[in-house]
Design an enzyme around this catalytic site. Structure first.
Site, PDB file in Angstrom:
ATOM      1  N   THR A 152     -10.375   4.854  13.017  1.00 24.36           N
ATOM      2  CA  THR A 152      -9.223   3.974  12.785  1.00 24.36           C
ATOM      3  C   THR A 152      -7.872   4.678  12.829  1.00 24.36           C
ATOM      4  O   THR A 152      -6.851   4.025  13.021  1.00 24.36           O
ATOM      5  CB  THR A 152      -9.340   3.295  11.401  1.00 24.36           C
ATOM      6  OG1 THR A 152      -9.468   4.315  10.390  1.00 24.36           O
ATOM      7  CG2 THR A 152     -10.530   2.367  11.337  1.00 24.36           C
ATOM      8  N   PHE A 204      -5.756   6.417   3.494  1.00 23.17           N
ATOM      9  CA  PHE A 204      -4.636   6.429   4.440  1.00 23.17           C
ATOM     10  C   PHE A 204      -5.105   6.693   5.872  1.00 23.17           C
ATOM     11  O   PHE A 204      -4.303   7.085   6.723  1.00 23.17           O
ATOM     12  CB  PHE A 204      -3.635   7.507   4.024  1.00 23.17           C
ATOM     13  CG  PHE A 204      -4.295   8.814   3.679  1.00 23.17           C
ATOM     14  CD1 PHE A 204      -4.532   9.770   4.653  1.00 23.17           C
ATOM     15  CD2 PHE A 204      -4.726   9.078   2.389  1.00 23.17           C
ATOM     16  CE1 PHE A 204      -5.168  10.969   4.352  1.00 23.17           C
ATOM     17  CE2 PHE A 204      -5.359  10.282   2.072  1.00 23.17           C
ATOM     18  CZ  PHE A 204      -5.587  11.221   3.055  1.00 23.17           C
ATOM     19  N   TYR A 205      -6.385   6.467   6.148  1.00 25.55           N
ATOM     20  CA  TYR A 205      -6.940   6.754   7.470  1.00 25.55           C
ATOM     21  C   TYR A 205      -6.710   5.600   8.453  1.00 25.55           C
ATOM     22  O   TYR A 205      -7.631   5.139   9.125  1.00 25.55           O
ATOM     23  CB  TYR A 205      -8.433   7.043   7.372  1.00 25.55           C
ATOM     24  CG  TYR A 205      -8.796   8.437   6.898  1.00 25.55           C
ATOM     25  CD1 TYR A 205      -7.827   9.392   6.628  1.00 25.55           C
ATOM     26  CD2 TYR A 205     -10.128   8.788   6.726  1.00 25.55           C
ATOM     27  CE1 TYR A 205      -8.171  10.657   6.198  1.00 25.55           C
ATOM     28  CE2 TYR A 205     -10.482  10.060   6.297  1.00 25.55           C
ATOM     29  CZ  TYR A 205      -9.498  10.980   6.030  1.00 25.55           C
ATOM     30  OH  TYR A 205      -9.846  12.240   5.604  1.00 25.55           O
ATOM     31  N   GLY A 206      -5.497   5.153   8.540  1.00 22.35           N
ATOM     32  CA  GLY A 206      -5.165   4.103   9.475  1.00 22.35           C
ATOM     33  C   GLY A 206      -3.676   4.127   9.761  1.00 22.35           C
ATOM     34  O   GLY A 206      -2.893   4.678   8.999  1.00 22.35           O
TER      35      GLY A 206
END
Length: 333
Positions: free
Chosen positions: A28, A59-61
């Site tokens: 993502t 916060f991986y997007g």
């Protein structure tokens, strides 16, 4: 197949997970996220084959930042039988991409993660980076308080030094520490963290075991990377640095071929060989590639082979920093 298993540490010392983990970040954290069905098939393949330590991040997007958590929630909604079949680790504790270990922000972060997960238990909460403004003892006290409230199962820390791990472990039991480990990220502090973790019975999660994909031997120019790929601006992928770093990648590829392995399998096996609770954390969004990665759990390196890999690392020093700018200041917190 079911890959070899190990246990975590601290309060999770009885938790069994695969000897290789699976990272979801690059499903993502890119301009064009990977389609759900491909992600779901990869996650299912991982769990079905005993690769049950799954790593995500708050916060991986890009839009929204929680896109990775939302992916996990959609997976669980479609395959509810898998909800309790994997151990979920999530990094968080940032505010505007900077570490903030205030109790208010840690509670906000953990509450937000839980709200996004669609009913999946948050097994391990990792502080993504150590907050330089807050003593680690205070940060861990706050996390232990929240853990005891039942907001998550176990405490983890990421990108921390051996000294920080020792200080943290005096306050509460730490289940895992996540640090970068690969043949191009093999520093003195890396060795100290692994030694301290063994002494303290803390699992070590080795992220980027493939050197951000570079050590697979498939990247020979930064022009091969998409415009939105963060590696395009990474020091180690710049022209002169990359030219030097190809020497390491090529040497490892040649060694892997002699052993009948892919370069990725060699790197993953090498990281796993560093200790019984050192768990490599590669990331893949393709089921076939994932199976290739986790097959490395069955690879046994002899003492002679490990020594040869050490010689290759020493003979081909890496050019460029692991991180640059603000991110570099947070290394080994």
């Amino acid at each position: 197949m079911t890959i070899k298993q190990t246990t975590l540490g601290g309060t999770a010392a009885d938790v069994h997970v695969g000897r290789v983990a699976e990272g979801l970040m690059l499903m993502t954290w890119k301009a064009n996220p990977v389609p759900d069905e491909q992600c779901f098939e990869t996650i299912k393949t991982s769990i079905d084959n005993g690769c049950t330590f799954i790593n995500s991040g708050e916060f991986y997007g890009i839009n929204p930042p929680e896109a990775n958590l939302e992916l996990v929630a959609r997976f669980i909604a479609k395959y509810p039988a898998y909800k309790d079949k994997f151990f979920l680790s999530v990094k968080g504790g940032l505010m505007n991409m900077a570490p903030d270990a205030s109790e208010e922000n840690l509670r906000r972060s953990i509450t937000n993660i839980n709200a996004k997960l669609g009913g999946k238990k948050l097994d391990l909460f990792e502080m993504a980076r150590v907050d330089p403004k807050v003593p680690i003892e205070t940060a861990i006290e706050r996390l232990e308080k929240l853990r005891l409230e039942g907001l998550f199962g176990h405490i983890g820390i990421s990108e921390a030094s051996a000294d920080t791990l020792r200080r943290a472990s005096k306050v509460a039991k730490i289940a895992a520490i996540e640090i970068e480990i690969s043949p191009w990220s093999w520093e003195e502090e890396t060795k100290k963290v692994i030694a301290a973790a063994k002494e303290l019975d803390v699992a070590v999660i080795g992220y980027s075991p493939l050197g951000r994909g570079f050590l697979t031997g498939t990247i020979t120019s930064k022009d091969q990377l998409d415009d939105g790929d963060f590696r395009k601006h990474h020091e180690r992928f710049q022209d002169e640095n990359l030219k030097q770093n190809l020497k390491l990648a090529d040497a490892l590829k040649a060694f892997a071929e002699k052993k009948g392995l892919t370069p990725a399998q060699l790197c993953i096996a090498w990281v796993a060989s560093l200790g019984p609770k050192v768990i490599p954390l590669p990331g893949s969004s393709h089921p076939k590639r994932l199976l290739e990665n986790i097959a490395a759990a069955d690879v046994v390196l002899t003492e002679e082979e490990s020594a040869e890999i050490e010689k290759i690392i020493e003979a081909n020093p890496v050019s460029g920093g692991r991180y640059s700018g603000h991110a570099a200041k947070l290394m080994w917190g």
